[in-house]
Design a protein around this motif. Structure first.
Motif: not given
Length: 289
Positions: A153-180
């Motif tokens: 949230a503190m970074t101003d870089s659009v590229a970093i935010k886009i890359a981080a968003s995809f990484l978070f999405l990947f980690l989100y689904f991985m977390a659901i799989g680990m929860w299962l």
């Protein structure tokens, strides 16, 4: 390392729950009665404050102001305790029912009407304790995301935010799989093996994405079925819930039937995954759904 067959498991779960729906209900009928009472209380509270009527108050269409006003009433006075109390009852009754469904699918208990009338059993407590451990572990994992989220949230870089968003999405689904994978401790607890959270997590290594795939496919199919059912219910005139006590009662039954079907698919999915990946303790023969 045993692998969970994705499409075969989805087919087995859907076929098993559909064919044995009423058998599953009977195996857990005391819990189902509590669920019915809790669902009835929830619907009664929502109906008494005019929440359902607000959806048809504007010449047959939704009145947004009335919906917002009714939503505020849910958290006012004694309504909030009724709603939370009903939800807690549903959660506890769902856990009790889940133990019976795991035992029916994996051990065949209650398949012929035997074993399904036990109100409470030791495995219910083990199941709830295993669930508590899973929730606490998930909460600890969630805490790790907080610093990363703040830095993003503190970074101003659009590229970093886009890359981080995809990484978070990947980690989100991985977390659901680990929860299962952690949730395999629930059938483990149900069959009397103790609810071994870390043991089943290690045993299910390599199945994170497979379990996620099975769960998402089942959820997608269930959502499509639920939408179709409620579309038919609306077309049949059940939208005006508050117009008749008979319609109100029928709505409770329909709501509970749909909720139970969705719950059964998820519980049976864990049972099938447990059987295929971990296996039953002591080499017991498992029942196919």
């Amino acid at each position: 390392m045993r692998k969970l067959p994705v499409f075969a498991s989805v087919g087995e779960v859907l076929s098993g729950v559909t064919r044995h729906y009423f058998q599953l209900l009977f195996a857990a009928w005391p819990a189902v009665l509590v669920l019915l009472a809790a669902a009835g209380l929830l619907v009664w509270v929502y109906d008494s404050i005019g929440y359902f009527a607000a959806f048809t108050a504007n010449d047959g269409g939704p009145d947004l102001a009335a919906i917002a006003a009714a939503a505020e009433l849910i958290n006012a006075g004694g309504n909030v305790w009724k709603v939370y109390g009903a939800q807690l009852l549903m959660a506890l009754a769902s856990a009790v029912a889940a133990v019976r469904w795991h035992r029916l699918v994996l051990l065949g208990e209650g398949a012929n009407g035997d074993g399904g009338v036990i109100g409470l059993r030791r495995e219910d407590g083990t199941y709830l304790f295993a669930l508590l451990k899973i929730v606490l572990l998930a909460a600890c994992g969630l805490v790790l995301f907080i610093p990363a989220t703040l830095l993003l949230a503190m970074t101003d870089s659009v590229a970093i935010k886009i890359a981080a968003s995809f990484l978070f999405l990947f980690l989100y689904f991985m977390a659901i799989g680990m929860w299962l994978r952690l949730s395999l401790a629930l059938p483990d607890a149900s069959v009397g093996a103790g609810g071994r959270v870390f043991a089943v997590f290690r045993a299910s290594s390599g199945n994170t994405w497979r379990m996620l795939g099975v769960s998402l496919l089942l959820a997608l199919i269930a959502i499509i079925v639920i939408i179709a059912i409620f579309a038919l219910v609306g077309a049949a005139g059940f939208a005006s819930v508050s117009s008749s006590p008979a319609i109100l009662a029928a709505t409770v039954v329909i709501y509970l039937a749909v909720y139970l079907y969705f719950l059964m698919t998820q519980i049976t999915m864990l049972s099938v995954a447990y059987r295929e990946i971990v296996g039953l303790p002591g080499g017991q023969a498992a029942q196919e759904a």
